[in-house]
Design a protein around this motif. Structure first.
Motif, PDB file in Angstrom:
ATOM      1  N   ILE A   1       7.279   4.900  -0.594  1.00 47.26           N
ATOM      2  CA  ILE A   1       7.767   3.808   0.236  1.00 47.26           C
ATOM      3  C   ILE A   1       6.543   3.071   0.787  1.00 47.26           C
ATOM      4  CG2 ILE A   1       9.083   3.248   2.323  1.00 47.26           C
ATOM      5  CD1 ILE A   1      10.820   4.467   0.148  1.00 47.26           C
TER       6      ILE A   1
ATOM      7  N   LYS B   1       5.506   9.473   9.360  1.00 47.25           N
ATOM      8  CA  LYS B   1       5.031  10.330   8.260  1.00 47.25           C
ATOM      9  C   LYS B   1       4.348   9.527   7.174  1.00 47.25           C
ATOM     10  CE  LYS B   1       9.750  10.057   6.514  1.00 47.25           C
ATOM     11  NZ  LYS B   1      11.024  10.773   6.399  1.00 47.25           N
ATOM     12  N   ARG B   2       4.504   8.224   7.200  1.00 46.25           N
ATOM     13  CA  ARG B   2       3.940   7.420   6.110  1.00 46.25           C
ATOM     14  C   ARG B   2       2.638   6.720   6.479  1.00 46.25           C
ATOM     15  NH1 ARG B   2      10.059   5.659   4.804  1.00 46.25           N
ATOM     16  NH2 ARG B   2      10.561   7.556   3.681  1.00 46.25           N
TER      17      ARG B   2
ATOM     18  N   LYS C   1      -4.713  -2.452  10.094  1.00 45.93           N
ATOM     19  CA  LYS C   1      -5.904  -2.828   9.320  1.00 45.93           C
ATOM     20  C   LYS C   1      -5.547  -3.236   7.898  1.00 45.93           C
ATOM     21  CE  LYS C   1     -10.236  -3.008   7.959  1.00 45.93           C
ATOM     22  NZ  LYS C   1     -10.847  -2.080   7.091  1.00 45.93           N
ATOM     23  N   VAL C   2      -4.725  -2.415   7.253  1.00 43.04           N
ATOM     24  CA  VAL C   2      -4.435  -2.641   5.835  1.00 43.04           C
ATOM     25  C   VAL C   2      -3.554  -3.876   5.638  1.00 43.04           C
ATOM     26  CG1 VAL C   2      -3.339  -1.614   3.791  1.00 43.04           C
ATOM     27  CG2 VAL C   2      -4.885  -0.253   5.199  1.00 43.04           C
TER      28      VAL C   2
ATOM     29  N   PHE D   1       0.843  -1.182   0.000  1.00 41.63           N
ATOM     30  CA  PHE D   1       0.000   0.000   0.000  1.00 41.63           C
ATOM     31  C   PHE D   1       0.877   1.229   0.000  1.00 41.63           C
ATOM     32  CE2 PHE D   1      -2.222   3.621   1.486  1.00 41.63           C
ATOM     33  CZ  PHE D   1      -3.410   3.536   0.779  1.00 41.63           C
ATOM     34  N   ILE D   2       0.588   2.133  -0.936  1.00 40.04           N
ATOM     35  CA  ILE D   2       1.221   3.456  -0.939  1.00 40.04           C
ATOM     36  C   ILE D   2       0.138   4.500  -1.189  1.00 40.04           C
ATOM     37  CG2 ILE D   2       3.542   2.739  -1.622  1.00 40.04           C
ATOM     38  CD1 ILE D   2       2.797   3.554  -4.513  1.00 40.04           C
ATOM     39  N   PRO D   3       0.346   5.725  -0.703  1.00 40.94           N
ATOM     40  CA  PRO D   3      -0.675   6.753  -0.892  1.00 40.94           C
ATOM     41  C   PRO D   3      -0.830   7.174  -2.353  1.00 40.94           C
ATOM     42  CG  PRO D   3       0.777   7.319   0.932  1.00 40.94           C
ATOM     43  CD  PRO D   3       1.417   6.168   0.213  1.00 40.94           C
ATOM     44  N   ARG D   4       0.270   7.219  -3.084  1.00 46.13           N
ATOM     45  CA  ARG D   4       0.173   7.541  -4.504  1.00 46.13           C
ATOM     46  C   ARG D   4       0.096   6.233  -5.290  1.00 46.13           C
ATOM     47  NH1 ARG D   4       4.963  12.069  -5.002  1.00 46.13           N
ATOM     48  NH2 ARG D   4       6.080  10.489  -3.814  1.00 46.13           N
TER      49      ARG D   4
ATOM     50  N   GLU E   1      -2.809   2.283  13.507  1.00 36.06           N
ATOM     51  CA  GLU E   1      -4.145   1.764  13.240  1.00 36.06           C
ATOM     52  C   GLU E   1      -4.315   1.396  11.763  1.00 36.06           C
ATOM     53  OE1 GLU E   1      -6.980   4.730  14.342  1.00 36.06           O
ATOM     54  OE2 GLU E   1      -8.696   3.452  13.904  1.00 36.06           O
ATOM     55  N   PHE E   2      -3.883   2.317  10.920  1.00 35.37           N
ATOM     56  CA  PHE E   2      -4.041   2.113   9.480  1.00 35.37           C
ATOM     57  C   PHE E   2      -3.215   0.925   9.002  1.00 35.37           C
ATOM     58  CE2 PHE E   2      -2.748   2.940   5.076  1.00 35.37           C
ATOM     59  CZ  PHE E   2      -3.983   3.079   4.467  1.00 35.37           C
TER      60      PHE E   2
ATOM     61  N   ARG F   1      -5.694  -9.977  -0.246  1.00 36.60           N
ATOM     62  CA  ARG F   1      -5.616  -9.688  -1.686  1.00 36.60           C
ATOM     63  C   ARG F   1      -4.411 -10.380  -2.325  1.00 36.60           C
ATOM     64  NH1 ARG F   1      -7.163  -3.195  -2.106  1.00 36.60           N
ATOM     65  NH2 ARG F   1      -9.253  -3.388  -1.198  1.00 36.60           N
TER      66      ARG F   1
ATOM     67  N   VAL G   1      -5.974  -6.527   5.047  1.00 35.21           N
ATOM     68  CA  VAL G   1      -6.612  -6.386   3.723  1.00 35.21           C
ATOM     69  C   VAL G   1      -5.676  -6.892   2.628  1.00 35.21           C
ATOM     70  CG1 VAL G   1      -7.458  -4.701   2.042  1.00 35.21           C
ATOM     71  CG2 VAL G   1      -8.055  -4.447   4.466  1.00 35.21           C
ATOM     72  N   LEU G   2      -4.429  -6.417   2.673  1.00 31.79           N
ATOM     73  CA  LEU G   2      -3.488  -6.796   1.616  1.00 31.79           C
ATOM     74  C   LEU G   2      -3.085  -8.268   1.708  1.00 31.79           C
ATOM     75  CD1 LEU G   2      -1.040  -3.817   1.027  1.00 31.79           C
ATOM     76  CD2 LEU G   2      -3.309  -4.224   0.097  1.00 31.79           C
TER      77      LEU G   2
END
Lengths: 159, 760, 289
Positions: C192, C260-261, C269-270, C184-187, C265-266, C277, C273-274
């Protein structure tokens, strides 16, 4: 500090330069050789402004050392046009207004050239991912992507 | 002056022509800030504070100065001091007291990255090594980053000599609150009393950086007679000259500034950072001095735009009439006063005819870099709150989001909160074109949402100077004092060609240095095509007048019987069969018949016209990760008249993508010591090509009645509405209002989980 | 201001000798995409760079009896161009190809990604899932360790003075097996990993899971093998109950930080999810092989 004497080929010409061990290709081009067309945007490989082609691969000139380049083939923006004849990508960037401030343009042109050499018939999405290592803050990428797709089409057409 | 803003049969205006600076930029020839070097040049590096807030107890530069190759070490002792400016304060304050301290910290450092000393050495490597030997003793002080925390009674005070300006007096005790801008009209109690539904919401946004790809860079060279030559990347070399003159007490005429090609600015290159330091080091050493910031330095110490905290309340009748609005906003000015509060007040509700409203925006100092302008400074965060709450109101009363805006839209004759009365404006056209756009009617898939938002911006006018020279062979140079940041040379050329009636390729536009041109204000505020373009038109019309006089002289007729048509002087005497004289023929005659022909214009352009931009955005949200993918984006904007449509579209597309970045990922991240954590493009996440879709543009042209060609400002309006539109799309996709930018995945995922919890 | 020296030895022995003599201020230099950034940011100031790219074996991909050997200086671009390797370990290659841009791919190496010892390194969870090992040369000779033993803490490896990685060994993939890596990356690029998941699955003839390895990156100090995942998957088909248990196991294995990344919690959870997947992709690949 000991300097290394390096012989390399830049835009088809044999070039000899002396560099310190820690000097990057970007510094060598700009400082030692006065070739300012390769731009410095970050120094850490995140913006792609300094993209040049070394031995047929696009790389960030800020992440290569001068001392590594003995015998290498380096292509920079200064060598992209064939004499006074602009490269199709350069032409299409002008036709599509695919530049504003222009600081990212040399790097994007080099990346696009290397990308189209590998993938001459890309989709829009492939162009976008192909150029993901080149930040442009002015254009929103729209006209750049169109210019690359149009140039690809022209470059594929039989001469 | 003849006014062609109703004209439609243009020869060059509105055509897609290749930009005059294009070839240099695709071949690597164009020279930017960092592309200048001079013989004997020294390299300057700057030591920066690791603390967000500290007293400087001592600086020992002796070890650094002793290194071989170090020619000078500079601290604030080498920069002249200036007293604090006093009221009455201008809307935009250039306080030399503050700017000198921002350029080089004097007694205290106010943010992580604040400059404390500088070294000039024979190589950058030596300069960097010398920095490590400068010993600074600090007394670290408590810091504050949040503007609301900063105005609490127990907050650390940045400036003991700053008191809140209260109009007729100042506060008794020092405060981080410098002043508050207020705009109001009508009766709020009455307005809210008439409302059927009143909503209140809090919004916040974080500072974002302009993110220009070219770092700040300059070369200064001074000589023994006190003259200074400065090469720098800037949006306004005349402003740089004025600031350096005031800061360093050098006569204006002795400073000659040349603007390099500029690698992006967006407001971030409107002021000085390294220039005064490089000039002083050059004065001390007698050698040229170059200063180039690293990307890290750009992020840590040049100005981003403000972060904001907002409380907003709005009331609406069931028919969609907005009856009242009240908003209070705290802007982070950074280390020194000067947040764009006035602009925020003006832009909050200027698209709407709300009869009762009040907007209050506070200018608050915090331990962050001093803010700089960023594309419509002060407006996007205001629009984020205003457009967010209007959308929610529309949802709640079951009204289409365009209809509620149409219901309350300003039209000609309405008054803005700033007091100006709108002339002919294109807001209704923008809204109607949106309503009929295929994008607005297209179906959405699962997890997708559509948002729209409206932006208002009153572009700038002001001082511009232009010289146009007709040369012997009929070619023409157009010199302006405005750095070309997004294609202005192209539009200057178009306007000159249009007036002269000659081939565009005969015209060469250039950016002249400060020694060659009258004062020209910044390339900023979406003013250049409007104001400087106007000066080009004036200059060319002066040339045409002179050419008509020349033709009359040649033909020995009255000048009133000569007119200029399609690039030729033509006799209008009835029954006359004199062959028209072309520009080329007249140019060849000129020097033999009196002298070279030039036209000049030094204007203070008024008559700016409001511009409106609506954005329509589709996104898809990953319900399991909160990741937002922009799918479709349409910008509908009234540009008055598109002189160079390619570059008008380019501005709209670029602004839209900056807005996507602002909305989704860009922000300054600090640790608990208030040290900036994301100092590079890796973690300051600007959109890359694969993050965004094509940006469709709809150019609406309702000519600005005050400009000869009907031009309105183009560069800024797009950014005003972009973050709000994206946020509204995310809100539409997940079904929950989103009030805090950026809408980073953790925030969006949390919102989705809150909805799920509430549903269970 | 110590001077920097650059050496480009042509043999492993010479490189070991240089590194041993260079001490703590010596650095192995291959792609340089982390090293040169750290030098640019003045995070490190080495006195010796030992460029291993002139050592022939570091530049080769060789298919041997039980494994494929990837030289330490093979670039991401070269890995992606090796069709046989892509067919065998698509997840590992995808993970390497996610590192940086095309420009970075022309330089960055899988071994460098490992030796940088970032908890968020993309290739590492994929290699751990694949059961890869690392060939190390040093003053006392050569030896191999499992990939998961390389990083000991963020930025720190288990390599001793004078040691360096000469190659990575990926076992030959069994039939009915597949792997995958997701992050998972924001973009969409150039970030990273906030969470990274590598999965390798081997299926029985009846379509149930024969063996499974699932590894997480960016959610603890070093990339880790989630041992519980194997117990959840083996013997089962991929249904909702199994996926739910898998997600919980992945989330339970997380001990991330707020930075910063991403948030704790996030990331927690993710990761779940990943994990699901990536497992689905690996499973589909296994079914096709």
């Amino acid at each position: 500090m000991a300097r290394h004497l390096i012989t390399t080929t830049i835009n088809g010409d044999e070039v000899e330069f002396a560099c310190q061990p820690g000097q990057t290709l970007l510094e060598v081009l700009r400082t030692e050789l006065g070739m300012n067309g390769t731009k410095n945007g970050c120094g850490s490989g995140d913006c792609g402004s300094c993209t040049v082609i070394v031995n047929d691969r696009p790389i960030n000139a800020c992440l290569v050392l001068g001392v590594e380049l003995e015998g290498a083939q380096v292509e920079t923006i200064e060598g992209m046009a064939d004499g006074t004849e602009l490269h199709p990508l350069q032409q299409k960037f002008l036709d599509h207004a695919a530049l504003q401030c222009g600081i990212c343009t040399p790097g994007i042109l080099n990346m696009a050239k290397a990308f189209l050499a590998k993938n001459p018939d890309p989709t829009e999405s492939e162009v976008r991912f192909g150029l993901a290592g080149n930040l442009c803050r002015c254009t929103g990428y729209d006209k750049i992507v169109r210019a690359v797709l149009d140039a690809a089409q022209e470059m594929r057409a039989p001469k | 002056m003849s006014n062609d803003n109703a004209k439609t049969n243009f020869q060059w205006v509105g055509k897609r022509t290749r930009r005059p600076d294009g070839v240099d930029k695709v071949t690597g020839r164009a020279r930017y800030g960092d592309d200048m070097s001079m013989p004997g040049m020294l390299h300057c590096k700057v030591l920066r504070s690791p603390h967000a807030h500290a007293k400087i107890l001592s600086i020992d530069t002796s070890k650094a100065a002793a290194i071989k190759g170090v020619k000078a070490v500079l601290t604030s002792a080498e920069i002249p001091d200036h007293p604090l400016s006093k009221p009455p304060y201008a809307p935009i304050i250039n306080d030399m007291h503050d700017i000198s301290r921002n350029v080089m910290a004097r007694d205290k450092v106010f943010y992580d990255g604040h400059a404390v000393a500088a070294v000039a050495a024979t190589s950058e490597r030596i300069a960097k090594a010398a920095l490590k030997l400068i010993e600074v003793k600090y007394e670290v002080l408590p810091h504050v980053l949040d503007p609301i925390e900063a105005v609490q009674p127990d907050a650390p005070i940045l400036h003991e000599d700053q008191f809140t300006f209260l109009g007729d007096k100042t506060s008794e005790i020092p405060s981080n609150l410098f002043r508050s801008s207020v705009g109001e009209r009508g009766d709020l109690d009455q307005g809210f009393g008439e409302a059927d539904l009143i909503l209140e919401r809090d919004f916040s946004s974080e500072p974002v950086h302009q993110g220009y790809i070219e770092p700040l860079a300059c070369v200064a060279s001074t000589s023994e007679d006190g003259c200074v030559e400065l090469w720098t990347t800037t949006q306004g070399h005349f402003v740089i000259r004025a600031l350096c003159s005031s800061l360093l007490n050098i006569e204006l005429a002795k400073i000659r500034v040349t603007a390099s090609e500029i690698g992006g600015g967006f407001g971030g290159k409107n002021t000085v950072y390294g220039e005064p330091v490089a000039i002083r080091l050059s004065q001390i050493t007698g050698r040229p001095v170059r200063m180039v910031m690293s990307r890290k330095e750009v992020f840590r110490s040049s100005g981003p735009t403000v972060g904001s905290r907002t409380h907003i309340k709005m009331g609406v009748k069931n028919d969609g009439t907005i009856t009242a609005a009240e908003v209070e906003t705290w802007y982070q000015a950074g280390a020194f006063k000067g947040a764009p509060t006035g602009r925020a007040v003006e832009t909050y509700f200027s698209s709407y005819t709300i009869p009762n409203l009040k907007a209050t925006v506070h200018d608050v100092c915090v331990n962050r870099p001093k803010v700089a302008a960023y594309r419509a400074p002060g407006a996007p965060m205001a629009a984020f709150a205003a457009e967010g709450i209007i959308n929610e109101l529309a949802n709640r009363i079951g009204m289409d989001p365009i209809d509620i805006r149409l219901k309350n839209a300003v039209t000609e004759g309405d008054q803005s909160l700033g007091g100006s009365v709108y002339g002919s404006i294109g807001l209704i056209e923008v809204l109607n074109q949106t309503k009929n756009h295929p994008h607005y009617l297209a179906p959405l898939g699962p997890n997708q949402g559509r948002g729209l938002a409206l932006g208002y911006w009153m572009h700038g006018g002001g001082l511009s100077s232009v010289s146009v020279h007709l040369l012997d062979d009929g070619s023409v140079t157009v010199a302006t004092g405005n750095p070309d940041i997004g294609g202005s040379r192209s539009s200057m050329r178009v306007m000159a060609a249009e007036e002269l009636g000659i081939d565009i390729e005969l015209i060469k536009p250039i950016v002249a240095d400060t020694g060659s041109m009258g004062y020209s204000h910044l390339t900023a505020g979406s003013r250049t095509t409007f104001a400087t373009g106007w000066a080009v038109i004036n200059s060319v019309r002066e040339i045409i007048e002179k050419l008509c006089i020349l033709a009359a002289k040649k033909w020995e007729i009255d000048v009133n019987d000569v007119s200029w048509e399609a690039g030729h002087a033509v006799s209008t005497k009835s029954g006359d069969s004199i062959k028209p004289l072309s520009l080329k023929e007249l140019a060849a005659m000129a020097t033999k018949m009196g002298g070279a022909i030039a036209g000049h214009s030094e204007i203070n352009a008024g008559g700016t016209g409001a511009a409106f931009c609506l954005q329509l955005v589709d996104v898809e949200v990953d319900p399991e990760t909160g990741h937002v993918t922009p799918l479709r984006h349409t910008v509908i904007q009234d540009v008055g008249r598109a002189i160079s449509p390619d570059y008008v579209e380019g501005q709209m597309q670029g602004g839209a993508v900056q807005g996507i970045g602002w909305a989704l990922n860009e922000e300054y991240v600090y640790d608990d010591q208030a040290r900036l954590q994301n100092t590079g493009f890796l973690d300051y996440r600007m959109p890359v090509a694969s993050d965004v879709p094509m940006i469709d543009t709809v150019i609406v042209e309702v000519p600005n009645p005050n400009h000869p060609y009907g031009v309105r400002g183009v560069g800024e309006p797009t950014l005003v509405s972009a973050p709000a539109a994206v946020a509204n799309a995310v809100e539409n996709a997940i079904g929950k209002p989103m009030s805090s930018l950026p809408l980073s995945p953790p925030k969006v995922l949390k919102a989705i989980e809150q909805i799920q919890v509430a549903a269970e | 201001m110590a001077d920097l020296k650059y050496e480009s030895p042509t043999t492993t022995e010479a490189a070991v000798a240089l590194l041993a003599a260079g001490g703590e201020m010596a650095r192995v230099f291959a792609g340089g995409t982390d090293l040169l950034v750290q030098m640019h940011e003045e995070m490190i100031e080495p006195t010796l760079l030992v460029d291993i790219k002139s050592i022939k074996e570091t530049r080769e991909i060789t298919f041997e009896a039980d494994y494929v050997r990837i030289g330490a200086a093979v670039t991401g671009a070269e890995l992606g161009e090796n069709d046989k390797l892509v067919a065998m370990w698509p997840g590992v290659v995808e993970a390497v190809e996610l590192i940086g841009s095309y420009q970075v791919q022309g330089r960055a190496t899988i071994a460098g990604n490992l030796c940088n010892a970032s908890p968020a390194a993309d290739s590492v969870p994929a290699m751990i899932a694949a059961g890869a090992s690392v060939c190390i040369a040093g003053p006392t000779g050569t030896h191999e360790i499992p990939v998961e033993q390389m990083a000991v803490s963020p930025g720190k490896t288990s390599l001793a003075q004078g040691e360096f990685v000469t190659s990575i060994l990926l076992p030959n993939r069994p039939s009915n097996a597949g792997d995958a890596y997701l992050r998972f990356i924001p973009r969409t690029e150039m970030d990273i990993a906030v969470v990274g998941v590598g999965v390798s699955i081997e299926l029985n003839a009846d379509g149930t899971c024969a063996s499974a390895r699932l590894s997480l990156g960016a959610v603890s100090a070093t990339a880790q093998l989630v041992k519980a995942a194997s117990g959840i998957l083996v013997g089962n088909k991929l249904d909702d109950t199994v996926l739910e248990a898998l997600a919980s196991a992945a989330s339970d294995a997380c001990s991330p930080i707020d930075d910063k990344r991403g948030t704790i919690e996030f990331r927690t959870k993710v990761a779940g999810v990943l994990a699901c997947r990536a497992t689905k992709i690996a499973w589909q690949r296994a079914e096709k092989n």
